[in-house]
Design an enzyme around this catalytic site. Structure first.
Site, PDB file in Angstrom:
ATOM      1  N   TYR A 163      40.394  43.660  43.172  1.00 13.10           N
ATOM      2  CA  TYR A 163      39.393  44.433  43.822  1.00 13.10           C
ATOM      3  C   TYR A 163      38.820  45.443  42.960  1.00 13.10           C
ATOM      4  O   TYR A 163      39.478  46.199  42.140  1.00 13.10           O
ATOM      5  CB  TYR A 163      40.020  45.198  45.073  1.00 13.10           C
ATOM      6  N   ASP A 258      39.599  47.562  34.314  1.00 15.99           N
ATOM      7  CA  ASP A 258      39.542  48.435  35.520  1.00 15.99           C
ATOM      8  C   ASP A 258      40.716  49.110  35.976  1.00 15.99           C
ATOM      9  O   ASP A 258      41.771  48.413  36.506  1.00 15.99           O
ATOM     10  CB  ASP A 258      38.961  47.415  37.088  1.00 15.99           C
ATOM     11  N   LYS A 286      40.714  57.723  41.256  1.00 21.05           N
ATOM     12  CA  LYS A 286      41.941  58.192  41.720  1.00 21.05           C
ATOM     13  C   LYS A 286      42.591  59.340  41.163  1.00 21.05           C
ATOM     14  O   LYS A 286      42.260  60.392  41.411  1.00 21.05           O
ATOM     15  CB  LYS A 286      42.941  56.722  41.957  1.00 21.05           C
TER      16      LYS A 286
HETATM   17  N1  PLP Z   1      38.766  49.620  41.214  1.00 22.80           N
HETATM   18  C1  PLP Z   1      39.967  49.535  41.758  1.00 22.80           C
HETATM   19  C2  PLP Z   1      41.137  48.865  40.968  1.00 22.80           C
HETATM   20  C3  PLP Z   1      40.482  49.918  43.014  1.00 22.80           C
HETATM   21  O1  PLP Z   1      41.610  49.864  43.297  1.00 22.80           O
HETATM   22  C4  PLP Z   1      39.375  50.662  43.660  1.00 22.80           C
HETATM   23  C5  PLP Z   1      39.700  51.310  44.861  1.00 22.80           C
HETATM   24  O2  PLP Z   1      40.656  51.072  45.431  1.00 22.80           O
HETATM   25  C6  PLP Z   1      38.063  50.827  43.403  1.00 22.80           C
HETATM   26  C7  PLP Z   1      37.717  50.151  42.034  1.00 22.80           C
HETATM   27  C8  PLP Z   1      37.159  51.641  44.033  1.00 22.80           C
HETATM   28  O3  PLP Z   1      37.480  52.912  43.829  1.00 22.80           O
HETATM   29  P1  PLP Z   1      36.787  53.761  44.936  1.00 22.80           P
HETATM   30  O4  PLP Z   1      37.471  53.682  46.501  1.00 22.80           O
HETATM   31  O5  PLP Z   1      37.061  55.514  44.356  1.00 22.80           O
HETATM   32  O6  PLP Z   1      35.245  53.713  44.999  1.00 22.80           O
END
Ligand code: PLP
Length: 452
Positions: A163, A258, A286
């Site tokens: 994700y 990511d 985060k």
């Molecule tokens: N990338 C990863 C690996 C994530 O776990 C998340 C959110 O859980 C995101 C991107 C998106 O981040 P946000 O919820 O701060 O937009």
């Protein structure tokens, strides 16, 4: 529970705990449903995959949470990952309060942005320049645009089971072939966007190689969560990640890690440092914001020079580098740089996870606890490893549902979905972990030893 020989004894306690009161939470939820779709501002909070009404939280302190009905929990959701120091850490709170006195936002540069950048860049061998944004989604969206601008190619290769936020081109799932164009996994995304996304299974070198053959000179980047933690914890073998590095290099494509979850979690340098693999672009979120909304992306100076105003790839944000958010990030990351921080956190998590594993093994329960650093995931399976999304049996989530309810009733808060991982923070005490182990033993006993 251990006997005198330190041997875990069968606590045989297949009695369910009394249900906690959810009266006030239920009232608030009814009201919230009149304001927000599904009563929430982010879908998983709605408790659709577990029992009961969502709990409305009143406060958090250290490793504990209190809901509107006054129930107290040991928290392993930790705001879905940002709170590696636990709730309301004094160093973070004090820095935020200090900085807030001077105003909330200026839309002009501040020294705090330099300070957070310096903290990160001087302790990270994998990026030379960074740009702050306000969420993980924004970081990923910008990284994708940067990769496309830099390579002058359009296609992105992603993995089923990772994700990356709610970026249009990445809300896609695999079709039925080995290498497939994405099918959109949300309404409102033009198929033409998804057509630029190639989706393959994790841990499948053949599929990745085939994608590079099929779309020769068209793939701008591979994006992967190097520690996939949004669809279970699908730990990859380091050789697979190295293979991705090599195939990107050989084909003039960029490798994007990511690290919105893994960044600053498995070590200050995230998964790049953990596996010692150099990606081309890294995204963060985060933990970097200490509980306030911060995301970031970073790369070499050469790649980052493509970003506006230096380069032609446009990216901007009214609240990017917000001083209050920067201050929370500075305070939190400074704590992580204290000697021994990660070792202590990892040792503590390992002790907890191993105690649960021993109990599971003694009782022969079909459950595994996968873990890395301070991240853990319960999988109701007998498989020794789960590396791909399609290796998770959806029916196993019924057991998670039972476990989640029982743990809540015993004062333990896990994220409300069996596909979500748990996080241990530096605030979790030995007593918290002991209480959690006991609650887990009870819930497993209830699931497997009684006929509920
Ligand atoms: N990338 C990863 C690996 C994530 O776990 C998340 C959110 O859980 C995101 C991107 C998106 O981040 P946000 O919820 O701060 O937009």
């Amino acid at each position: 529970m251990k006997d005198a020989t330190n041997h875990i004894v069968n606590i045989n306690l297949a009695e369910p705990a009394a249900e906690i009161s959810r009266e006030k939470s239920a009232e608030l939820y009814t009201k919230a449903k009149t304001y927000f779709p599904g009563g929430v501002n982010s879908p998983v909070r709605a408790f659709k995959s577990v029992y009961g009404t969502p709990l409305f939280i009143q406060k958090g302190d250290g490793s504990h949470l209190w809901d509107a009905d006054g129930n107290e929990f040991v928290d392993y959701c930790c705001s879905w990952g940002p709170l590696i120091l636990g709730h309301n850490h004094p160093a973070v709170r004090e820095k935020v309060i200090e900085v807030m006195q001077y105003g909330m936002s200026f839309g002009a540069p501040t020294a705090l942005e330099n300070e957070l950048a310096e903290l990160i860049l001087s302790n990270n061998r994998f990026i030379e320049k960074i740009r702050f944004v306000s969420s993980g989604t924004e970081a990923v969206m910008s990284a994708i645009r940067l990769a496309r601008g830099y390579t002058k190619r359009n296609k992105i290769l992603k993995f089923e089971g990772c994700y990356h936020g709610h970026v249009d081109a990445l809300l896609v799932k695999a079709g039925s072939g080995l290498v497939t164009f994405g099918e959109t996994s949300s309404a409102g995304i033009p198929q033409s966007f998804a057509d630029e996304t190639v989706v393959v299974a994790l841990n499948d070198k053949t599929a990745v190689a085939q994608a590079f053959e099929e779309f020769k000179d068209q793939i701008a980047a591979i994006i992967i969560e190097p520690i996939p933690a949004n669809n279970g914890l699908l730990l990859q073998e380091p050789e697979f990640l190295q293979f991705l590095r090599d195939i990107c290099t050989a084909n003039g494509s960029l490798l994007i890690f990511d690290e919105v979850i893994s960044g600053f979690r498995v070590g200050f340098e995230g998964a790049a440092g953990y596996y010692n693999i150099q990606p081309d672009i890294i995204t963060y979120g985060k933990i970097i914001g200490g509980g306030l909304p911060v995301g970031a992306y970073g790369a070499s100076a050469a790649i980052m020079s493509q970003i506006s105003p230096d380069g032609a790839v446009y990216q901007a944000g009214t609240l990017s580098g917000n001083p209050v958010a920067m201050s929370a990030g500075i305070a939190q990351l400074s704590q992580l740089l204290q000697p021994g921080f990660y070792k202590q956190l990892h040792d503590k998590t390992e002790g907890f996870v191993n105690a649960v594993r021993s109990y599971i093994a003694e009782h022969n329960y079909p459950v595994k606890v996968f873990a890395i650093g301070s991240v853990f995931w319960f999988a109701f399976t007998e498989q020794e490893a789960i590396r791909r999304a399609d290796e998770i049996n959806p029916a196993s989530m019924d057991n998670f549902k039972l476990m989640h309810r029982e743990l809540l009733n015993r004062g333990i808060y896990l994220g409300p979905s069996g596909y979500e991982v748990g996080f241990v923070s530096s605030a979790h005490t030995a007593a918290d972990l002991e209480k959690t182990q006991q609650a887990i033993f009870h819930s497993l006993s209830l699931i497997f030893d009684s006929q509920i």
